[in-house]
Design a protein around this motif. Sequence first.
Motif, PDB file in Angstrom:
ATOM      1  N   THR A 292       0.868  -1.178   0.000  1.00 28.73           N
ATOM      2  CA  THR A 292       0.000   0.000   0.000  1.00 28.73           C
ATOM      3  C   THR A 292       0.908   1.232   0.000  1.00 28.73           C
ATOM      4  OG1 THR A 292      -0.141   0.330   2.397  1.00 28.73           O
ATOM      5  CG2 THR A 292      -1.728  -1.206   1.418  1.00 28.73           C
ATOM      6  N   CYS A 370       2.821  -2.236   4.244  1.00 30.26           N
ATOM      7  CA  CYS A 370       1.891  -1.101   4.331  1.00 30.26           C
ATOM      8  C   CYS A 370       2.689   0.183   4.468  1.00 30.26           C
ATOM      9  CB  CYS A 370       0.969  -1.278   5.532  1.00 30.26           C
ATOM     10  SG  CYS A 370      -0.284  -2.522   5.253  1.00 30.26           S
ATOM     11  N   SER A 371       2.925   0.848   3.351  1.00 30.37           N
ATOM     12  CA  SER A 371       3.660   2.113   3.443  1.00 30.37           C
ATOM     13  C   SER A 371       2.700   3.297   3.289  1.00 30.37           C
ATOM     14  CB  SER A 371       4.766   2.165   2.385  1.00 30.37           C
ATOM     15  OG  SER A 371       4.219   2.291   1.106  1.00 30.37           O
ATOM     16  N   ALA A 372       1.432   3.003   3.033  1.00 34.70           N
ATOM     17  CA  ALA A 372       0.481   4.109   2.845  1.00 34.70           C
ATOM     18  C   ALA A 372       0.285   4.887   4.142  1.00 34.70           C
ATOM     19  CB  ALA A 372      -0.868   3.543   2.389  1.00 34.70           C
ATOM     20  N   VAL A 374      -2.430   6.205   5.761  1.00 33.04           N
ATOM     21  CA  VAL A 374      -3.894   6.097   5.695  1.00 33.04           C
ATOM     22  C   VAL A 374      -4.521   7.177   6.587  1.00 33.04           C
ATOM     23  CG1 VAL A 374      -5.841   4.527   6.035  1.00 33.04           C
ATOM     24  CG2 VAL A 374      -3.599   3.611   5.416  1.00 33.04           C
ATOM     25  N   ASP A 376      -6.560   8.594   9.253  1.00 35.59           N
ATOM     26  CA  ASP A 376      -7.058   7.858  10.423  1.00 35.59           C
ATOM     27  C   ASP A 376      -8.529   8.102  10.718  1.00 35.59           C
ATOM     28  OD1 ASP A 376      -4.695   6.440  11.223  1.00 35.59           O
ATOM     29  OD2 ASP A 376      -3.832   8.405  11.631  1.00 35.59           O
ATOM     30  N   PRO A 410     -10.741   2.141   9.471  1.00 34.75           N
ATOM     31  CA  PRO A 410     -10.139   0.858   9.853  1.00 34.75           C
ATOM     32  C   PRO A 410      -8.619   0.942   9.759  1.00 34.75           C
ATOM     33  CG  PRO A 410     -11.056   0.754   7.641  1.00 34.75           C
ATOM     34  CD  PRO A 410     -11.476   2.067   8.209  1.00 34.75           C
ATOM     35  N   ASP A 411      -7.918   0.272  10.651  1.00 35.26           N
ATOM     36  CA  ASP A 411      -6.460   0.166  10.559  1.00 35.26           C
ATOM     37  C   ASP A 411      -6.165  -1.055   9.686  1.00 35.26           C
ATOM     38  OD1 ASP A 411      -3.742  -0.497  10.999  1.00 35.26           O
ATOM     39  OD2 ASP A 411      -3.759   0.736  12.818  1.00 35.26           O
ATOM     40  N   ILE A 412      -5.787  -0.790   8.446  1.00 27.03           N
ATOM     41  CA  ILE A 412      -5.629  -1.870   7.452  1.00 27.03           C
ATOM     42  C   ILE A 412      -4.574  -2.879   7.920  1.00 27.03           C
ATOM     43  CG2 ILE A 412      -5.035  -2.358   5.036  1.00 27.03           C
ATOM     44  CD1 ILE A 412      -5.927   0.627   4.507  1.00 27.03           C
ATOM     45  N   LEU A 413      -3.434  -2.326   8.294  1.00 28.06           N
ATOM     46  CA  LEU A 413      -2.303  -3.174   8.697  1.00 28.06           C
ATOM     47  C   LEU A 413      -2.682  -4.085   9.861  1.00 28.06           C
ATOM     48  CD1 LEU A 413       0.747  -3.746   8.540  1.00 28.06           C
ATOM     49  CD2 LEU A 413       1.155  -1.682   9.844  1.00 28.06           C
ATOM     50  N   GLY A 428       5.365  -2.770   8.330  1.00 24.11           N
ATOM     51  CA  GLY A 428       4.641  -1.499   8.448  1.00 24.11           C
ATOM     52  C   GLY A 428       5.601  -0.328   8.484  1.00 24.11           C
ATOM     53  N   PHE A 429       5.062   0.840   8.371  1.00 20.16           N
ATOM     54  CA  PHE A 429       5.841   2.068   8.487  1.00 20.16           C
ATOM     55  C   PHE A 429       5.329   2.832   9.696  1.00 20.16           C
ATOM     56  CE2 PHE A 429       8.603   2.954   4.806  1.00 20.16           C
ATOM     57  CZ  PHE A 429       8.438   1.750   4.148  1.00 20.16           C
ATOM     58  N   GLU A 432       6.578   9.381  12.782  1.00 19.14           N
ATOM     59  CA  GLU A 432       6.348   9.991  14.097  1.00 19.14           C
ATOM     60  C   GLU A 432       7.094  11.306  14.196  1.00 19.14           C
ATOM     61  OE1 GLU A 432       4.496   9.007  16.645  1.00 19.14           O
ATOM     62  OE2 GLU A 432       3.874   7.027  15.962  1.00 19.14           O
ATOM     63  N   LYS A 443       4.014  -0.064  18.296  1.00 21.68           N
ATOM     64  CA  LYS A 443       3.167  -0.366  17.141  1.00 21.68           C
ATOM     65  C   LYS A 443       3.448  -1.779  16.630  1.00 21.68           C
ATOM     66  CE  LYS A 443       2.897   3.984  15.273  1.00 21.68           C
ATOM     67  NZ  LYS A 443       3.278   4.981  14.295  1.00 21.68           N
ATOM     68  N   LYS A 447       0.300  -4.159  16.631  1.00 16.33           N
ATOM     69  CA  LYS A 447      -0.280  -4.491  15.327  1.00 16.33           C
ATOM     70  C   LYS A 447       0.138  -5.882  14.835  1.00 16.33           C
ATOM     71  CE  LYS A 447      -0.632   0.309  13.830  1.00 16.33           C
ATOM     72  NZ  LYS A 447      -1.070   1.145  12.733  1.00 16.33           N
TER      73      LYS A 447
END
Length: 511
Positions: A292, A370-372, A374, A376, A410-413, A428-429, A432, A443, A447
């Motif tokens: 993503t 998941c680099s998108a 998203v 929140d 939704p939290d896709i990851l 994930g990415f 911060e 995280k 996650k």
Amino acid sequence: MKFYQKNEIFHLFFIKFNYYNTLINDRLYLMNNISKLISLLGGTGAVAERLNIQPSAISNWKKINKIPSTKLEAVIKLSSYLDLNIENFLPSKKLRDLKFKMLLIICGGIASYKSLEIIRLIKKTDIELDVVMTKSAQKFITPLLVTSLNEKKCYVDLFSVEDETKMNHIRLARDPELILVAPATANIMAKLANGLADDLASTILLASFSKIIFAPSMNPVMWNNLATRENYRKLLDRGITFIEPDTGDMACGENGTGRFPEPKSILEFCLSYVREYQIQKNQFKDISVLITAGPTIEEIDPIRFVSNKSSGKQGFEIASELTKRGAQVTLISGPVNIPFPVCKNIIQVKTAQEMLDNVTQQLPTDILICSAAVADWKLIPKTSSNIKIDSNNKIKKTNEKLLFETEKNPDILKTIAKSNLRPKIVIGFSAETNDINKNAHSKLLSKNIDLIIANDVSNNKVFGEDFNKVSLIEKNNYEEWEKQSKKSVAYHLANKINDLLINYKKRDVNA
Ligand code: C5P
């Protein structure tokens, strides 16, 4: 104990280049093949004895094709006593079977004649070679000489009616896996750094996706000129590799840095790349990856939306790198303003929910990245008296004050990583602005993911930029990477993913 990756060893050798003189250059490719290196050093027993370590440790280096950092210095010293000849650097049988296309661009420097030796050495391999000469190169050597040596037409003209009926400048740019510019003049560096395309050579360089290696040669003052330094930096940052010029007496009578390296070491440098290419080409064959990338947007009404600053660049670079290495990549991208990378499948989405739906549809895959960035929340517009506004029509300014109720996306990851659709490897990415690593680590756990790439996005850093400074966080491992281009982060991340896959397979076998 830190183990060096092959490309790191390669890099280290170059840092040590001046110290251990050119002999080291002759040994570079051996560091890609630890077993061969050990055998040339006298075999496992002899090396273990000289380094005063257990033979089982050496066997382990051979098995993982890596040398631990604490022993690297000693191995370099041992190898510097070797007297190797060029035959050792010619491609192995396996490499000869590989169809590898290379383009040599010869520019007009006094060292142009040395490129004839490069052609002669390449002809000893099965690499398919094309040669382009600039106008100035033809003042030193003739296309006829190059044609006879290469047994193939030498290309010189961008405006040749005969050649351009076949769009030769594009074919010459796209066909080769590697373009070597040798000697590279200050002029060609300046042209590429500034996007000029006024002859065949510069046009090819500008139109190419291939790996480009420059072997510069010029007067030391030209090499050190601030303009050349700036161009060099720009080209390096864009992923062009340089074979640094040697230091010594120059043909012009001056002394300094700018000498053309020996053709033998230039060829060897290229062969190291060919080997790396060979290893990486099918590294992820049959591996499916879902990525993503970019931002998502949440509409407020048909005209306004909320989103974020993600450009999609890092995710796109990862998609491109993994595709190059043979992976079947599906990229799910939010709205972006950059060109799409080459990969198997691209799906464009707008909202977080659409992204989740498409991710779910594409599963199962081996890897999820998941680099998108998203969004929140969705924002639901309300009047100041808390009455929901119809968001199907444009919200009028007659509403003096608007309130927004948030609705969590939704939290896709997390959703996927905690579901039974979870791919083997989930990455994930974590962008911060404070307590970057601490937040990223929590995280990782909350996650349920294998690896998190954390970066500091305070003060507008990272978003939209071409560079990234990241830390890699795993459950029991932490790596801080130096600032580098997003392309380079993607390259190193692909190596890391390869390690994760190997570990995964090992775990699978032992389970
Ligand atoms: O929790 P946070 O947004 O910081 O987590 C970032 C990671 O989670 C990124 O890998 C991002 O792609 C992913 N993410 C997601 N769905 C969301 C929010 C974040 O997949 N709704």
